[in-house]
Design a protein around this motif. Structure first.
Motif, PDB file in Angstrom:
ATOM      1  N   GLN A  81      41.690 -31.720 -40.073  1.00 56.22           N
ATOM      2  CA  GLN A  81      41.029 -33.425 -40.647  1.00 56.22           C
ATOM      3  C   GLN A  81      40.392 -32.181 -41.683  1.00 56.22           C
ATOM      4  O   GLN A  81      39.889 -31.432 -41.766  1.00 56.22           O
ATOM      5  CB  GLN A  81      40.262 -33.545 -39.412  1.00 56.22           C
ATOM      6  CG  GLN A  81      39.143 -33.913 -39.624  1.00 56.22           C
ATOM      7  CD  GLN A  81      38.018 -34.880 -38.816  1.00 56.22           C
ATOM      8  OE1 GLN A  81      38.314 -35.224 -38.012  1.00 56.22           O
ATOM      9  NE2 GLN A  81      37.395 -34.669 -39.272  1.00 56.22           N
ATOM     10  N   GLY A  82      40.022 -33.005 -42.706  1.00 52.90           N
ATOM     11  CA  GLY A  82      39.469 -32.873 -44.185  1.00 52.90           C
ATOM     12  C   GLY A  82      40.666 -31.531 -44.790  1.00 52.90           C
ATOM     13  O   GLY A  82      39.530 -30.679 -45.657  1.00 52.90           O
ATOM     14  N   LYS A  83      41.658 -30.829 -43.797  1.00 50.75           N
ATOM     15  CA  LYS A  83      42.109 -29.824 -45.245  1.00 50.75           C
ATOM     16  C   LYS A  83      43.470 -30.344 -46.065  1.00 50.75           C
ATOM     17  O   LYS A  83      43.719 -31.217 -45.423  1.00 50.75           O
ATOM     18  CB  LYS A  83      42.407 -29.088 -44.254  1.00 50.75           C
ATOM     19  CG  LYS A  83      42.771 -27.675 -43.410  1.00 50.75           C
ATOM     20  CD  LYS A  83      42.980 -26.244 -43.488  1.00 50.75           C
ATOM     21  CE  LYS A  83      41.759 -25.463 -43.114  1.00 50.75           C
ATOM     22  NZ  LYS A  83      41.127 -26.115 -41.354  1.00 50.75           N
TER      23      LYS A  83
ATOM     24  N   HIS B 209      47.294 -26.331 -48.534  1.00 52.84           N
ATOM     25  CA  HIS B 209      46.788 -25.762 -47.931  1.00 52.84           C
ATOM     26  C   HIS B 209      47.035 -25.216 -46.615  1.00 52.84           C
ATOM     27  O   HIS B 209      47.441 -24.174 -45.959  1.00 52.84           O
ATOM     28  CB  HIS B 209      44.791 -25.892 -47.946  1.00 52.84           C
ATOM     29  CG  HIS B 209      44.429 -25.801 -49.176  1.00 52.84           C
ATOM     30  ND1 HIS B 209      42.992 -25.357 -48.869  1.00 52.84           N
ATOM     31  CD2 HIS B 209      44.965 -24.989 -49.960  1.00 52.84           C
ATOM     32  CE1 HIS B 209      42.702 -25.021 -50.918  1.00 52.84           C
ATOM     33  NE2 HIS B 209      43.753 -24.810 -51.555  1.00 52.84           N
TER      34      HIS B 209
ATOM     35  N   THR C  14      37.276 -23.441 -44.797  1.00 50.25           N
ATOM     36  CA  THR C  14      37.485 -23.409 -45.780  1.00 50.25           C
ATOM     37  C   THR C  14      37.726 -24.788 -46.418  1.00 50.25           C
ATOM     38  O   THR C  14      37.319 -25.574 -47.591  1.00 50.25           O
ATOM     39  CB  THR C  14      39.153 -23.705 -46.179  1.00 50.25           C
ATOM     40  OG1 THR C  14      39.408 -24.669 -44.259  1.00 50.25           O
ATOM     41  CG2 THR C  14      39.828 -22.091 -45.995  1.00 50.25           C
ATOM     42  N   SER C  15      37.342 -25.802 -45.387  1.00 55.06           N
ATOM     43  CA  SER C  15      36.662 -27.409 -45.574  1.00 55.06           C
ATOM     44  C   SER C  15      35.434 -27.334 -46.262  1.00 55.06           C
ATOM     45  O   SER C  15      34.891 -28.410 -46.317  1.00 55.06           O
ATOM     46  CB  SER C  15      36.301 -27.831 -43.746  1.00 55.06           C
ATOM     47  OG  SER C  15      37.800 -27.590 -43.254  1.00 55.06           O
TER      48      SER C  15
END
Lengths: 248, 248, 248, 248, 248, 248, 248, 248
Positions: free
Chosen positions: B57-59, B63, H128-129
């Motif tokens: 989630q959110g990556k 990446h 990273t988020s």
């Protein structure tokens, strides 16, 4: 009620060894003792492997004493949590070898000892103010016949104190971590050990700690894996679960 | 960094087998892989017994793919959680035998299999709406080589469905209980088993469930012992911890 | 003001039996008694079928005594809730046969008895610490001429104690369920009975129970149907509503 | 499981009319239908007097259809709540005489009609924006064979609209009151009627209504007696409970 | 600092009537009196039309007395809120004709009286427990030379008591409404009057009233127009604002 | 542990100047002093430039005294916060020249004085009730050898008091702003200065200030830039950080 | 219903000018218009001096149009709030001279104009993002025949912009202050004016502004007097109340 | 307005170099530029040392473009935060060398460069988020002419990644720490450095992170000293404050 017991009773009924009424009583009687104001859960040890523990807070003295008195007739160890020196004086009148830990706020009465597991439990605390909760966890795990090793005051403000003990801490089978304020220690521990971590948020702190809420939320959202959480200040719950895991 | 490793490096330095600079690199290199945007934690398996898992989630897609690509070169199983069919299509381009579970929202890539423990994990869910969280726990425990048995839709609104399965559920070594709304099921389970219960509140519900808050608070204040709690909807965390306990 | 009464007064006015001024007084006088500091709602019994009850908490002693004194002149039973032994001593000075229940924190004065309904009310509580709230519900339902049967300490930590009483509990016309902590008991009860369940969350608990919030949210989001909820610790409200339903 | 059923099965076992295995199956089979993804609670009608209702929100279409299909084979009325026109089109393919109410968001399938009670239920709403919740309560009470009378848009901003209907409203046996924003209407109603009031807070509002929290807290702390509360927007729960009380 | 004053000083400087340094002092001196621990805002009456009021709560006795002593030398009326009988004894030593209202918890010292406006303020309260807040509003409005009429104990549980007084209440120029618990009274009042309503939530209540939060949210989300809200228990703020509006 | 120290020890080990065991002890011993109940962080001054400070609240008297006694043997200044006159009497028995500030609730023991920076710190407070927090910040910054200038009672209710001091306040290198209630002062200050502003919300207020929450949220969402926030009532934290910035 | 009206009808009944039934109809008919889905409150203008306003949000288009159509037949100005360009197109079909303000999200239909008061209303806003709420207040006050002067973007981050306008702002009879984030502007305004301040918190902000909660709490706990608060984003409520005060 | 400026203008007025009207204009004109919808704060750079920054979120495109256009005529660098690629395309039409960072969501326009301080700022992020927030801090500090060094993905789940960089991180003059979930990283950093730490909680997380609340509370209650906190996701605020401290 589990199937095994159900089947067993059914078998006895079928074979005429048990009348319907006797079966009904059987179901009812071995399960709890009816006092005026409470139903003591005798079946609990059978069901969960642990005798009932007495949560002292908010119980009237005479009620608490009646329960201790009843339980004292059976061959179970007894643990009273969240209790006071005043209650202890009363309990000693009934059970002279009861032991009181004023910091942990526990009374323990040891009547039997079972074989301890070879593995042990580590209880790690962030600060000295967390001590009542820490010790409640310790006394709980001990009365259930576990070896417990305690590592106090190793919180994140001076985290080198934790790293210095890490080699030892990793030897435990399960690790209880007690912390208030931002509750960051379980994340640190969970990131470097390969054992289950039981996190106990405490109400230590002020202002935005909102009675332990900050530590609780921090532990629940920990980015380390292998961490689970019990209620704020619930040292008993952590000690109980740690014992359960240590004995698997 | 634990003491054993520290001593070992110190010994090598003392014996001249390692220059100071090599020692420094040693410390640095075996610990993580530096990508542009992330530091993949290679040391983790050594440290915690488990490889790093990818929280999808959110990556950004590129990446996430870089991380999968890097990890795919090593002999680790790979687990991506909170991912989508769209990401899966991209991952399949790199790793054709990746497996997607659309309900669990996981991608799993199995490269090695270790011996499963003889004991198994029970995952118990209150309702069918809890299924995504339930299955995330299941897929997590499975990729870490555990046998998992699932008992769906046995929540307290029709609690006889739970009692019917109780005999089986008690055979597990550790029990994950997933529930939304009032989150009462872990209290019921915790009261009748002698195994650790990992409670997972879900965001299933509306109104006063406030995104899972009601279930979360209910589980934290459970009057049953032996229950600990992970974050709302955190099926992964429960599966991970269950695996850890199952392998003790 | 409802239509029937309005029409009746209009008729009397039309027929000249009532002057305008008399009509105005009529409207005003039969509705409440103006004391210096309060307006006692005499109209209430007519309107809702129940006399006004005195909420003792936060009332000055002399105010409370004035109200009791005034109400004592009328042929109503009197119920004072959230009161103390100290207040009771004062009330006894005025009404010697007033009865105090220290656990329920109620004073009751019985002056008339109406026919009780044939059906009865069950009041079920999760733990012994819930007793003050439980008994407040009981005393309330009793003063309104209902038969009440009480089932204490049957909470979900040892739910077999509840199942053992279930056969009896189901015989009631309406069931009050009192529970603190996670407040799971109403969900269990609601799932196995065909009667209205009135859930009363209590402030029993600590930490994440946040003064009864956890129990309150749990009961509101109960997945069982037929359950409604009153305010935290509101034993009076539950007893009142139960009486209302029992007498339908 | 209640005592009566237990005794009956024990009797049959004793008399040899039932083998142990048959008894076990008996317990298991008449209680629920095991689908792949769910356990349909057949025993529910016996236990609570009401068939299981389908909560449509968050259910996959194929799951919902399977459940409707299964339930359609039995002689029960069916109620689906929180559903959509899209689902309705699918359901009509299976059950052509299913009825959809787009405002209430319900699908109802009537297969049997029982005798309605002589008394009726009043559903009172504060504003037109509360209509979806109001109608969910109405459709629920109707499918369970109750007469329902609706009084819309009589909220406290123009409370004379309520008083005008009060004479009629008081004729009901039980009153559902639906309101958002400050949720004051149940207090007004509870203060002037002698019938149980079921308060339903709605999420209608903005800002400090915090998704219905203001109405919920207002209703819970109502100074009127005889008022109990269900979850925010829970029209179904109110209709269900009202039906239960109406049929006592 | 507003433009008029700025221009005036600039003019005096330009005309040589004021040196730069004098101008600087001018700005500084007429604005506040510097005590050791506080800066008394003398400029306030000029700026806002009202002298500074002393909020007694949490102030050290000697600090409070110094302020009273200083203010007593000027020809202003003095109001101390949230104070105690103990403080009053001390104040009387300095100002013998100071007046204490133990219920309102105010000390008032009247030194000047201005012409009261012809219009008056209505202060309406829901219950007798709201009296301290109600009286704080009354004493505040009175010290600022307003006529105040009080209507106690007319809350929604017996709303006919309010309607009976409505004719009188509507004669006020501005209406303060004080209520705890669900705080519904301002909605009722706001719906039937054509005057500004200032709503004061009180902390009266328990459980889900969360220290006045339920009343506060209810008043903020009131569906009646013309209602604005001050802080919980802020009788002073309501009385001050009512005076301001009454004198427009 | 930072790289420089690690390298240094490695070098000594390499050169045979340090045995492995000595190196291990080195790591351990200079880092903290192990007392029975605490681990005093000696390494802290090296690591962060500041000695450990004693948070007095919730510490047992004998524990606190042991810590003071141990720290008194070393050449560090000592600061005890959140302490009482009672504790001070005990501390004076050990360290006669300890100084107590009853309003700040601090004990300070000065043993060394370092050169103060030329720049100074401004501490600005909104009201006299904020004084305990204000003074805690002042005493903290002073014991760390900073010049501190205090501007009390310049809150937004009479903001001209602030503007009058603004010229002076702007001369500081860093500004601590202490405010309760709505906590608006840091926004005002941050908008007109070119120095870092450290905002300290206080729990001063009542009702909707919810123990400092209103001030905290206000400061966090300040529309002025250059403002950062510490915990509610955390005067120590603000003084510490201000000292750190003042000495950069 | 107020006394005057009641007496008048009673008189007519007494004098035989009105039959009982006619009296009943009289009461009912002049109070509201019953549509299918709503009860339009015609009595409102008589009662509160203001016609009913249409809250557009969440209303079905056909419902909203019916209400506009009905109200358009009467000689009232019409205000629709929280509406859209799409609705406006539909309304224009019925009332061609309806006016839409897309930023304020209002439709206004002017049919009559009354004499404006000589005094005017100031609407002051902290930032440009508050403009929708600001303009909703403006349009509301204008349709009720008030002169409104607007001062945008004068928030505390650059408070000199406010002081520059202060001289003008003080000329208003009542001041509406609109602000999001920390909501500090009303405190500043309230401290320097002698007029009632109506504070409107907005949901402008992010993070810890929690949808306007920070501004709301800040305004409620404002240390300035003479400030009252309406719901988050409630520009309409502020404009309405300002009009009411401006016309006193 | 500060004293220096006031005195200077007074002097000019005294010396007849400035008329009263000119003085008034002087005060007004150099302070802000009045656009239709906004007041651009030109005085800001003088007052706080930093030009006004454009918060892009929620601004209409034409408004934002007007502001950029106006500011572009002056010799200031321009920073737009929380903006989009779509806005960037429009800005490029006016200022071709504007630079967009899609991850940071910033537009920067560099027109002048001042001498950077010799010291630099460290920006440290947990995962990273957190990158959008991290980069917003970086771009902000850079446009204000600071050297920034970034350390990504060094959160507590694999804290060795942080320790490896610690030597470098300590070389910075001020450290920004960005973290979501439990937000523990600032506590770790604050415990081992002797520089000010600016903590930025992010909304990264799910469930009990409640939109960044868990990280926010954790950082506020950090047991490390020298840590202060800005709003959730407020990378800009942290970069701005870091620049301010770096330039002291």
């Amino acid at each position: 009620m589990n199937e095994t017991i159900l089947k067993q009773v059914l078998n006895q009924v079928k074979e005429g060894k048990l009348s319907i009424d006797e079966a009904m009583i059987q179901f009812r009687d071995f399960e709890y003792k009816e006092l005026d104001f409470a139903k003591i859960d005798n079946h609990r040890q059978l069901r969960t492997g642990y005798p009932e523990v007495i949560f002292g807070q908010g119980k009237a003295n005479e009620h608490l004493l009646s329960i201790v008195e009843y339980m004292n007739q059976r061959e179970n160890n007894i643990l009273v949590t969240r209790t006071t020196a005043e209650v202890y004086e009363l309990v000693k009148g009934i059970v002279p070898d009861a032991v009181f830990d004023p910091l942990a706020r526990t009374i323990t009465i040891r009547k039997v000892s079972t074989q301890k597991p070879e593995s042990h439990i580590a209880v790690v605390s962030a600060g000295t103010s967390d001590m009542p909760v820490t010790l409640e966890a310790v006394r709980t795990a001990e009365i259930f016949d576990n070896e417990v090793r305690v590592y106090n005051d190793v919180g994140v403000a001076g985290i080198h104190r934790f790293y210095d003990k890490l080699g030892e801490i990793k030897k435990a089978r399960v690790i209880v971590v007690v912390a208030g304020m931002e509750g960051a220690l379980p994340s640190i521990v969970g990131g470097v050990v390969d054992k289950p971590v039981i996190a106990v948020p405490t109400s230590v702190g002020y202002g935005a700690s909102f009675g332990g809420l900050s530590a609780l939320l921090g532990m629940l959202t920990s980015c380390a894996s292998g961490v689970s959480v019990v209620n704020i200040d619930n040292g008993f719950g952590a000690g109980y679960l740690a014992s359960m895991i240590n004995k698997l």
